[in-house]
Scaffold this motif. Structure first.
Motif, PDB file in Angstrom:
ATOM      1  N   GLY A 197     -52.485 -39.003-124.251  1.00 56.35           N
ATOM      2  CA  GLY A 197     -53.169 -38.455-123.072  1.00 56.35           C
ATOM      3  C   GLY A 197     -54.217 -37.446-123.493  1.00 56.35           C
ATOM      4  N   ARG A 230     -55.343 -45.050-123.138  1.00 61.11           N
ATOM      5  CA  ARG A 230     -54.572 -46.088-122.425  1.00 61.11           C
ATOM      6  C   ARG A 230     -55.009 -47.518-122.703  1.00 61.11           C
ATOM      7  NH1 ARG A 230     -53.464 -44.811-117.144  1.00 61.11           N
ATOM      8  NH2 ARG A 230     -54.323 -42.713-116.960  1.00 61.11           N
ATOM      9  N   CYS A 278     -49.429 -36.269-120.659  1.00 59.81           N
ATOM     10  CA  CYS A 278     -49.786 -36.892-119.367  1.00 59.81           C
ATOM     11  C   CYS A 278     -49.235 -36.017-118.246  1.00 59.81           C
ATOM     12  CB  CYS A 278     -49.128 -38.256-119.238  1.00 59.81           C
ATOM     13  SG  CYS A 278     -49.368 -39.322-120.630  1.00 59.81           S
ATOM     14  N   LYS A 279     -49.625 -36.339-117.027  1.00 58.83           N
ATOM     15  CA  LYS A 279     -49.003 -35.688-115.874  1.00 58.83           C
ATOM     16  C   LYS A 279     -47.538 -36.129-115.804  1.00 58.83           C
ATOM     17  CE  LYS A 279     -52.628 -33.827-113.702  1.00 58.83           C
ATOM     18  NZ  LYS A 279     -52.769 -32.402-113.460  1.00 58.83           N
ATOM     19  N   ASP A 289     -46.729 -39.718-114.864  1.00 56.76           N
ATOM     20  CA  ASP A 289     -47.138 -40.776-115.799  1.00 56.76           C
ATOM     21  C   ASP A 289     -46.319 -40.773-117.086  1.00 56.76           C
ATOM     22  OD1 ASP A 289     -49.249 -42.033-114.446  1.00 56.76           O
ATOM     23  OD2 ASP A 289     -50.670 -40.474-115.039  1.00 56.76           O
ATOM     24  N   ALA A 308     -45.813 -43.923-119.779  1.00 57.17           N
ATOM     25  CA  ALA A 308     -46.678 -43.798-120.955  1.00 57.17           C
ATOM     26  C   ALA A 308     -45.838 -43.818-122.237  1.00 57.17           C
ATOM     27  CB  ALA A 308     -47.504 -42.518-120.867  1.00 57.17           C
ATOM     28  N   GLN A 347     -44.990 -31.544-119.877  1.00 54.80           N
ATOM     29  CA  GLN A 347     -45.091 -31.660-118.422  1.00 54.80           C
ATOM     30  C   GLN A 347     -44.579 -30.417-117.678  1.00 54.80           C
ATOM     31  OE1 GLN A 347     -44.256 -34.247-120.537  1.00 54.80           O
ATOM     32  NE2 GLN A 347     -46.373 -34.775-120.150  1.00 54.80           N
TER      33      GLN A 347
END
Ligand code: NAP
Length: 308
Positions: free
Chosen positions: A8, A32, A77-78, A81, A85, A103
């Protein structure tokens, strides 16, 4: 020296990747798909802006399906996600790999940990609670906007990893400790006391000073919920810290307010949503928090945004 694979290349992922690369630590970015790889190549690298200085780092990038094994994975990532991921690169993890989870909130860490491959020794899940601030001013370009700290640790209190030295070299502030869950709960509670109200009232953090009664009632309920959920240490002095954060960040819009204002999905399910679900699971009454969550969900739906 093993590579840091950064999954990410958003705000925090870029902030970590550029500082590591600047210190000569080997880094690979995981993007991605080939379209993102092409867009990255067109930019010529990842740019860090810090104190008015811009510097671009030509960090090698790869896609999720690259065959290179992963020994150290930084998941940037958020929260919503993270699990999918990580699942996309799970077959690349080596036995005993370190998986660092950046996160915000709670819930995504457990989901990632539960979906890691069955290896021996098993991959090691390291939780990170970050108070550093960064935002993207362009694709593959990050602005380091706020100094802060990174608290690292494991749910099951393991030994400090040897690679903390690489964070020292990269000037990434960090502290390894046994209380990472308490810190994540505390940050979650601070977020629940401030962010949803700033969204519902459409205001900066500082304007909550005019809504002291509402904030106080929420803090009282948050303290009761934390205690009921087995996190009494995260509840100590919560109200004072909420007031302090509101004053110290008075001119700022909260991260959730910024997400909504920019039409981005929020992390509600890992913040207020997680807390309400945890309270219900423990049989703890949380009428104000439940009502706040319902109002927030209605607000997100009215804005045409996902409510999960
Ligand atoms: P962000 O800027 O939105 O970055 C997330 C990145 O993840 C994006 O670049 C996205 O790729 C990438 N991504 C998502 N799914 C992916 C996949 N399957 N494969 C590869 N890449 C994928 O988010 P952020 O602000 O860095 O936040 C990350 C986490 O850190 C959040 O939980 C946040 O709450 C927390 N946090 C952020 C800050 C901050 O200041 N930003 C501070 C503290 C904590 P695309 O670019 O292709 O969409």
């Amino acid at each position: 020296m093993p590579f840091w694979h950064v999954l990410g290349a958003g705000s925090l992922g870029s902030l970590w990747a550029t500082r590591l690369a600047r210190a000569g630590v080997p880094v690979r970015l995981i993007l991605r798909d080939s379209a993102r790889l092409k867009a990255y190549a067109a930019k010529g690298g990842l740019t860090l802006s810090e104190q008015g200085q811009r510097q671009t780092f030509d960090i090698t990038a790869q896609t999720l399906d690259d065959p290179q094994p992963i020994q150290r994975l930084l998941v940037a990532c958020k929260a919503y996600d993270a699990q999918s991921a990580v699942a996309s690169v799970a077959s690349r993890l080596t036995p005993g790999a370190d998986v660092l989870l950046l996160q915000n909130g709670l819930g995504s860490q457990e989901a990632v940990a539960a979906s890691l491959p069955d290896l021996f020794p098993p991959p090691r899940c390291i939780f990170v609670s970050s108070t550093e601030g960064a935002f993207r001013d362009d694709d593959f370009s990050v602005v380091f906007a706020g100094q802060g700290a990174n608290w690292l640790g494991e749910a099951h209190q393991g030994l400090a990893p040897v690679w903390l030295d690489e964070l020292v070299a990269a000037d990434i502030p960090h502290q390894w400790g046994p209380d990472i869950l308490e810190r994540l709960w505390r940050k979650l509670a601070l977020n629940c006391a401030i962010n949803p109200l700033t969204v519902l009232h459409g205001c900066r953090n500082g304007e909550l000073q005019k809504r002291a009664a509402e904030v106080t009632a929420l803090c009282d309920e948050l303290v009761a919920v934390l205690e009921c959920c087995g996190q009494p240490k995260a509840a100590v002095g919560l109200h004072q810290q909420v007031d302090q954060v509101i004053r110290a960040t008075a001119a700022n819009y909260s991260s959730m307010h910024q997400d909504v204002a920019q039409g981005r999905r929020t992390e509600i399910s890992y913040l207020l949503g997680y807390l309400c679900a945890a309270a219900a699971r423990h049989g703890c009454q949380a009428p104000l928090l439940d009502q706040l969550r319902e109002r927030l969900i209605d607000h997100l739906k009215a804005q045409g945004l996902p409510s999960d």
